[in-house]
Design a protein around this motif. Structure first.
Motif, mmCIF file in Angstrom:
data_model
loop_
_atom_site.group_PDB
_atom_site.id
_atom_site.type_symbol
_atom_site.label_atom_id
_atom_site.label_comp_id
_atom_site.label_asym_id
_atom_site.label_seq_id
_atom_site.Cartn_x
_atom_site.Cartn_y
_atom_site.Cartn_z
ATOM 1 N N GLU A 105 9.028 4.353 -7.590
ATOM 2 C CA GLU A 105 9.392 4.582 -6.385
ATOM 3 C C GLU A 105 9.998 3.673 -5.577
ATOM 4 O OE1 GLU A 105 5.359 6.005 -4.493
ATOM 5 O OE2 GLU A 105 5.863 7.727 -6.314
ATOM 6 N N GLU A 106 9.112 2.340 -5.357
ATOM 7 C CA GLU A 106 9.952 1.954 -4.549
ATOM 8 C C GLU A 106 11.376 1.121 -4.934
ATOM 9 O OE1 GLU A 106 10.161 -1.289 -1.564
ATOM 10 O OE2 GLU A 106 8.852 -0.215 -1.569
ATOM 11 N N ALA A 107 12.323 1.421 -5.793
ATOM 12 C CA ALA A 107 13.151 1.295 -6.758
ATOM 13 C C ALA A 107 14.475 1.837 -5.686
ATOM 14 C CB ALA A 107 13.044 1.597 -8.043
ATOM 15 N N ILE A 108 13.876 3.313 -5.792
ATOM 16 C CA ILE A 108 14.465 4.562 -5.343
ATOM 17 C C ILE A 108 14.657 4.294 -3.455
ATOM 18 C CG2 ILE A 108 14.552 6.751 -4.718
ATOM 19 C CD1 ILE A 108 13.263 7.552 -7.341
ATOM 20 N N ARG A 109 13.870 4.148 -3.157
ATOM 21 C CA ARG A 109 14.023 3.636 -1.121
ATOM 22 C C ARG A 109 14.850 1.908 -1.285
ATOM 23 N NH1 ARG A 109 9.126 6.122 0.305
ATOM 24 N NH2 ARG A 109 7.623 6.977 -0.386
#
Length: 598
Positions: free
Chosen positions: A547-551
């Motif tokens: 999720e953090e990589a996407i953000r």
């Protein structure tokens, strides 16, 4: 072959029935259609004389069940039975309604589309082949008896019935078939296409692509894996070959989807000069065709590689051309185009250029709805031109909210007018008035189609940037979902390529950016796991990490904060049967909490 020679080789027909009968009278023994059941070996073929005889026999039988103007739904497995049945409907003066092949009740896109078509057009007849008819008919057992169509297995009709055929009383204004829309932004709607609409579009396509066949004595064959119940597949694989005089080799869509090299091999083996696909077809080849599979291919005869859909990525054209250049494919073969069911199929395309038109536009200006060529140092977006307009077509670019014409340097909704545009949506006068009968100031007396696409004209080329309904606007700046989705999908190896969706959702105060992302089946996601730790045959990754990589990727590429990121199972995102992501459906399912997260 000169344009005069191409024109001389066919009659200028007034109906599709005239066209087919004329072609059959000229070359009765020509094997115009071949079917490659497994994508490689020919399992069936159809001469023009056989097609004409089958169509007359089917028409004679169907005329005993329904009067001219009645609707006949065609639900066939891949093969040539559809071709005979389609023309059989036209020969009877019936309105053909191509529909997907289905065998069971379910929540899959094909069954949903099939039922939507049946409920919309209320057919008098249901056509299929004998091996499937009972199972297809059973899908309608919940319909009231008074509304259930008569089922006919067309492959059991004897060709001796052809002697009982009487030519129908039809003209260019007679509705030939209903082409249902893909359902990208709403329920499928049946576009009423007359014989005149279709013949005009076939002529437009020929005019835009003639230059690629001027120097050859015999027109090269077409290879198509596209479903014939969609506009692009029906025109490319069935009607355009008869109109121009191409031979056509058809294969099941699954033969391509499971082994994309089958498409390229068929083009190589048959020396095909023309083949078409939406963008995702070329993208699939890039991901799943190996160098070893390409070594035996010769693609030097591929003169027109039609590519359509929104968007056509410049990067795809670069990568596909580079990958296949050693095997004879020429970048110049790419033929970007734009169209939709409401325009029969093509609105713009070509003419055949030395190379596809790719131009750099100022990214900051585009985000403000302005069109400005980018300088060498400017942040730029490379956009692919989707062709020029045929003289019979008129394009207007208007403000999607007010309908007022835009300035030449502004993006807006694309409206189109011309004789290829369908006459109405079946049994939907309100949507017909809103979408097919729009008016534009300065074009008195013309009716326009609202395409629902944003774009602009530049240097004679049509550029399409986004669907109006999909545009993401944050702080007055316009962002295209395709770009956000691409950035998200590339952010982590656990994400499926091409399987992310970016939408905005109103929460009563503001628009929130939501990213939905499918997890690759090779990975297992846990709430708290050591990254890259083997879990059976899969790799376990931490959900928070993905999720953090996407953000981070979305913020770095677009300066946008993703308010919510949902990781979902492979296959969760809804696509149309033509491969288009249904963002409106994604938004509805997100609001309803219907996505199952991993």
């Amino acid at each position: 072959m000169s344009e005069d020679a191409v024109t001389e080789s066919r009659l200028e027909p007034t109906t599709l029935v005239e066209l087919c009968r004329y072609r059959a009278s000229r070359e009765p023994d020509r094997r115009m259609f071949a079917f490659l059941e497994n994508g490689v070996e020919e399992s069936d073929s159809l001469t023009l004389a056989q097609l004409d005889a089958r169509a007359r026999a089917i028409a004679a039988r169907l005329s005993g069940h329904a009067p001219p103007g009645a609707r006949a739904v065609l639900s066939y497995p891949p093969g040539l039975d559809f071709v005979s049945a389609f023309f059989g409907c036209l020969y009877a003066g019936l309105i053909a309604v191509p529909a997907p092949p289905v065998l069971r009740v379910g929540v899959d896109d094909r069954y949903t589309r099939f039922r939507a078509i049946v409920n919309s057009c209320r057919p008098d007849l249901l056509l299929s082949n004998a091996s499937r008819l009972d199972r297809v008919d059973a899908l309608l057992k919940d319909m009231p008896t008074s509304r259930r169509p008569t089922s006919v297995a067309t492959d059991e009709i004897s060709e001796t019935d052809a002697y009982g055929w009487n030519a129908p009383h039809i003209d260019p204004d007679t509705v030939a078939y209903l082409q249902y829309t893909s359902g990208t932004t709403g329920p499928p709607r049946g576009v009423e296409l007359t014989h005149g609409n279709v013949l005009n579009n076939l002529s437009l396509i020929l005019a835009n692509g003639t230059r690629a066949t001027e120097d050859i004595d015999r027109l090269p064959p077409v290879v198509s894996w596209l479903p014939v119940f969609h506009d692009m597949g029906l025109i490319t694989g069935v009607l355009q070959p008869i109109y121009v005089g191409y031979d056509a080799a058809l294969m099941p869509p699954t033969a391509f989807a499971q082994h994309p090299v089958n498409w390229l091999r068929a083009i190589s083996d048959r020396g095909a000069g023309i083949s078409s696909a939406p963008s995702f077809g070329y993208e699939l080849c890039l991901r799943r065709v190996s160098e070893q599979q390409l070594r035996s291919l010769d693609l030097s005869g591929w003169r027109i590689a039609v590519v359509a859909n929104e968007p056509v990525r410049a990067e795809m054209i670069d990568q596909f051309s580079a990958m296949l250049a050693p095997y004879g494919f020429r970048r110049e073969a790419f033929f970007p185009s734009y169209g939709m069911a409401e325009s029969t199929v093509m609105l713009s395309g070509g003419p055949v250029e030395p190379e596809p038109v790719i131009r750099r536009f100022d990214a900051v200006a585009l985000a403000k709805g302005k069109v400005q060529r980018a300088g060498p140092e400017d942040e730029a977006r490379r956009l692919v031109g989707l062709g020029q307009l045929h003289p019979s077509m008129t394009i207007a670019v208007v403000d999607p909210a007010t309908g007022e014409p835009c300035a030449p340097d502004e993006t807006g909704e694309i409206l189109a007018s011309g004789p290829s545009i369908g006459t109405a949506y079946w049994n939907d006068p309100e949507e017909t008035a809103r979408t097919l009968n729009a008016t534009v100031r300065g074009h008195d007396g013309r009716r326009f189609l609202r395409t629902g696409s944003l774009g602009f004209l530049d240097g004679g080329q049509l550029f399409v940037t986004c669907r109006v309904a999909d545009l993401i606007v944050v702080d007055g700046m316009q962002h295209y979902p395709y770009d956000i989705e691409a950035a998200a999908a590339e952010s982590h190896p656990a994400l499926r390529e091409g399987r992310c969706c970016a939408v905005t959702v109103e929460d009563g105060r503001c628009a929130r950016l939501v990213v939905l992302a499918e997890i690759d089946s090779r990975y297992s996601v846990a709430a708290d796991a050591a990254p890259d730790r083997p879990s059976g045959v899969r790799v376990t990754v931490e959900a928070g990490e993905v999720e953090e990589a996407i953000r981070e990727a979305v913020f770095a590429a677009h300066g946008l904060r993703a308010d919510d990121v949902l990781l979902v199972k492979a296959g969760s995102l809804p696509f149309t049967t033509s491969g288009k992501l249904q963002r409106a459906h994604c938004r509805s399912r997100y609001r309803a909490g219907a996505f199952e997260t991993v």
